[in-house]
Design an enzyme around this catalytic site. Structure first.
Site, short mmCIF file in Angstrom:
data_model
loop_
_atom_site.label_atom_id
_atom_site.label_comp_id
_atom_site.label_asym_id
_atom_site.label_seq_id
_atom_site.Cartn_x
_atom_site.Cartn_y
_atom_site.Cartn_z
N SER A 1 0.62 -1.34 -0.01
CA SER A 1 0.33 0.57 -0.35
C SER A 1 1.23 1.12 0.06
O SER A 1 0.10 2.09 -0.21
CB SER A 1 -0.63 0.25 1.67
N ASN B 1 0.67 12.01 12.66
CA ASN B 1 -0.35 11.51 11.92
C ASN B 1 -1.94 12.61 11.87
O ASN B 1 -2.71 13.07 11.27
CB ASN B 1 -1.32 10.10 12.56
N HIS C 1 9.90 -8.38 -45.55
CA HIS C 1 10.29 -9.72 -46.02
C HIS C 1 11.65 -9.65 -45.66
O HIS C 1 12.01 -11.03 -45.65
CB HIS C 1 9.97 -10.56 -46.13
N SER D 1 35.31 0.30 -30.79
CA SER D 1 35.85 -0.66 -31.03
C SER D 1 37.29 -0.89 -29.92
O SER D 1 38.05 0.22 -30.10
CB SER D 1 35.95 -2.25 -32.28
N SER D 2 37.53 -1.74 -28.95
CA SER D 2 39.08 -1.42 -28.69
C SER D 2 39.97 -2.44 -29.04
O SER D 2 40.66 -2.09 -28.61
CB SER D 2 38.38 -2.04 -27.33
N ASN E 1 30.56 2.56 -34.38
CA ASN E 1 29.22 1.55 -34.04
C ASN E 1 27.62 2.20 -33.76
O ASN E 1 27.74 4.03 -33.45
CB ASN E 1 28.75 1.36 -32.73
#
Length: 499
Positions: free
Chosen positions: A134, A166, A223, A353-354, A361
């Site tokens: 709750s 409260n 496709h 890339s390493s 990329n």
């Protein structure tokens, strides 16, 4: 076998010893922290408990910290929920003063709650999502922090309860109606201020590219195989429309999100509230947030179910589906640079890339598709959570709120990043597009009206088998002259209905 067993037992013993040492070290560290941190005593109905003196929370928050050590700080209740609690408690104090709350206490609560709404007291909200379903502990966390801060504002000490969590801060409220209310406040705020602007920018950028590429005729693909031509602008126009429809979908969920459960209290009946409280507090929240919140039409539905959140998450799931398709298309169209489709040039943002020098990329596409996968997973969690509203109260509220807000933030941020660092800088490789267009066998489709489907298929098969052009194959089969072929096969005339 006996030797292996002895070796395994020895290794198991070593692992156990290491684990025991680690646990002992952690206990010692915890003990040192306990002794080095000053505490004060707070009380609740379970009795006294020690709370760090530098923290504003009280007894119930401290008990929750001890009872739900799950996931660590990274699993804390989302900040938008905390801020929404600040908004709600401020508005509740404002309305409660109309119903008899001491104005001095009410004003102090409003000031303290405003600090919560502004994020100034975030360090005092340590509870994780994984608690009571709750959200009671988080509601009490807000009540206790605001009560103690309000007491300080009035010149009193923390824990004295001159402002009671409260009786004053939670007056006319229940966790059962406050938590669903802050779920909606947080979601609406994040959608309108963060998600919609990001998606609008992405839509605008895709639409701009559609216009920029409107005259570039390219080969279509269905496709993943060659199909009839279209323009690159038409292709991007499809992407823009997907985002536009996504915007419309999420916007259509907002009327249900704008309905607030506040005033339903424990089970939806409004027990311990005054007549009109629900309408007034919704109006106060609307004024505070500048969003059109209203009281929920049916409080029983608002407490027992979270269909509005499931619906909103569903719209995000659809957007994620669209964005994954768009990102995948763009990265595949940009594949290469020499051995892929290479129809698009994507912005080069960082080394890819390493080990492979010079490699770049499609990182923005990859990040976006990962975000989409996470959003789809979040929707599963929201769906399961939403289906578990047993009787008068759904008790999966925190996970629904967390997953929904996570999805909103991820899509908003990822869309902004994708637009800024990818879509905006996309360029068309016209030569490559033209080369692939004129190599495609599917241009043969334009011959159907003249020579029929079967003859057109024979031309395509002959050209493919012999590695020659469609024109050469058609002439060799004797179905068309050179002039007839040139008249019929014009890619620029194949991108729409004929007159």
């Amino acid at each position: 076998m006996a030797a292996l067993t002895m070796q395994f037992e020895g290794e198991k013993k070593n692992v156990s010893e290491v684990a025991d040492v680690t646990l002992k070290q952690e206990d010692e560290q915890q003990e040192r922290r306990s002794y080095s941190t000053p505490f004060r005593e707070e009380r609740d109905t379970f009795g006294p408990i020690q709370v760090p003196s530098d923290k504003l929370w009280g007894a119930q928050t401290q008990r929750s910290l001890q009872n739900f050590e799950i996931g660590g700080d990274r699993e804390r209740m989302p900040e938008p929920i905390v801020r929404a609690f600040g908004v709600l408690k401020k508005c509740a104090a404002k309305v409660n003063m109309e119903y008899g709350l001491d104005p001095m206490i009410g004003e102090a609560i409003m000031e303290a709650a405003q600090e919560v709404a502004e994020g100034k007291l975030n360090d005092h909200f340590p509870l994780v999502v994984w608690q009571t379903g709750s959200g009671t502990q988080s509601n009490m966390n807000a009540n206790e922090v605001i009560a103690n801060r309000a007491a300080e504002i009035l010149g009193h000490k923390r824990g004295e309860k001159i402002v009671h969590p409260n009786d004053h801060v939670n007056r006319s409220q229940s966790s059962n109606d406050t938590f669903p209310t802050v779920m909606h406040i947080a979601a609406a705020t994040e959608i309108t201020s963060r998600l919609i602007p990001s998606l609008k920018n992405l839509h605008s950028s895709l639409e701009s590219k559609s216009f920029e590429f409107k005259d570039i005729v390219k080969i279509g693909r269905t496709h993943t195989q060659d199909a009839t031509p279209l323009t690159l602008g038409q292709e991007f126009g499809g992407y823009a429309t997907q985002v536009e429809y996504g915007l419309n979908r999420v916007a259509c969920t907002l009327p249900r999100i704008y309905q607030l459960a506040q005033g339903g209290t424990a089970v939806g009946t409004g027990l311990n509230t005054k007549k009109g409280f629900d309408v007034k507090i919704a109006a106060a929240v609307a004024e505070e947030t500048n969003l059109p919140f209203v009281t929920a039409e049916n409080k029983f539905e608002a407490l027992a179910a979270h269909d509005a959140c499931v619906e909103t998450s569903g719209s995000l799931n659809t957007i994620a589906t669209s964005l994954m398709k768009i990102a995948n298309d763009i990265r595949f169209l940009g594949s290469g640079p020499r051995c892929g489709l290479g129809e698009l040039s994507l912005p080069e943002n960082e080394p890819g890339s390493s080990i492979m020098p010079g490699k770049v990329n499609p990182t923005q596409c990859e990040a976006l598709t990962m975000v989409c996968a996470q959003v789809m997973g979040n929707h599963v969690a929201v769906t399961i959570g939403g289906s578990n509203g047993h009787f008068e109260l759904n008790v999966f509220k925190p996970v629904i709120a967390s997953a929904l807000l996570h999805s909103i933030r991820l899509i908003a941020d990822a869309s902004a990043s994708f637009e800024k660092n990818c879509v905006r800088g996309i360029e068309a490789n016209r030569e490559r597009i033209s080369k692939l267009l004129h190599e495609s066998l599917m241009l043969v489709t334009s011959l159907n009206p003249k020579i029929g489907y079967d003859n057109a298929a024979a031309v395509a098969k002959r050209a493919h088998k012999e590695g020659c052009t469609l024109k050469h194959a058609a002439m060799k089969l004797g179905v068309l002259t050179s002039e007839e072929f040139d008249t019929l096969v014009v890619p620029e005339k194949m991108i729409g209905p004929s007159d």
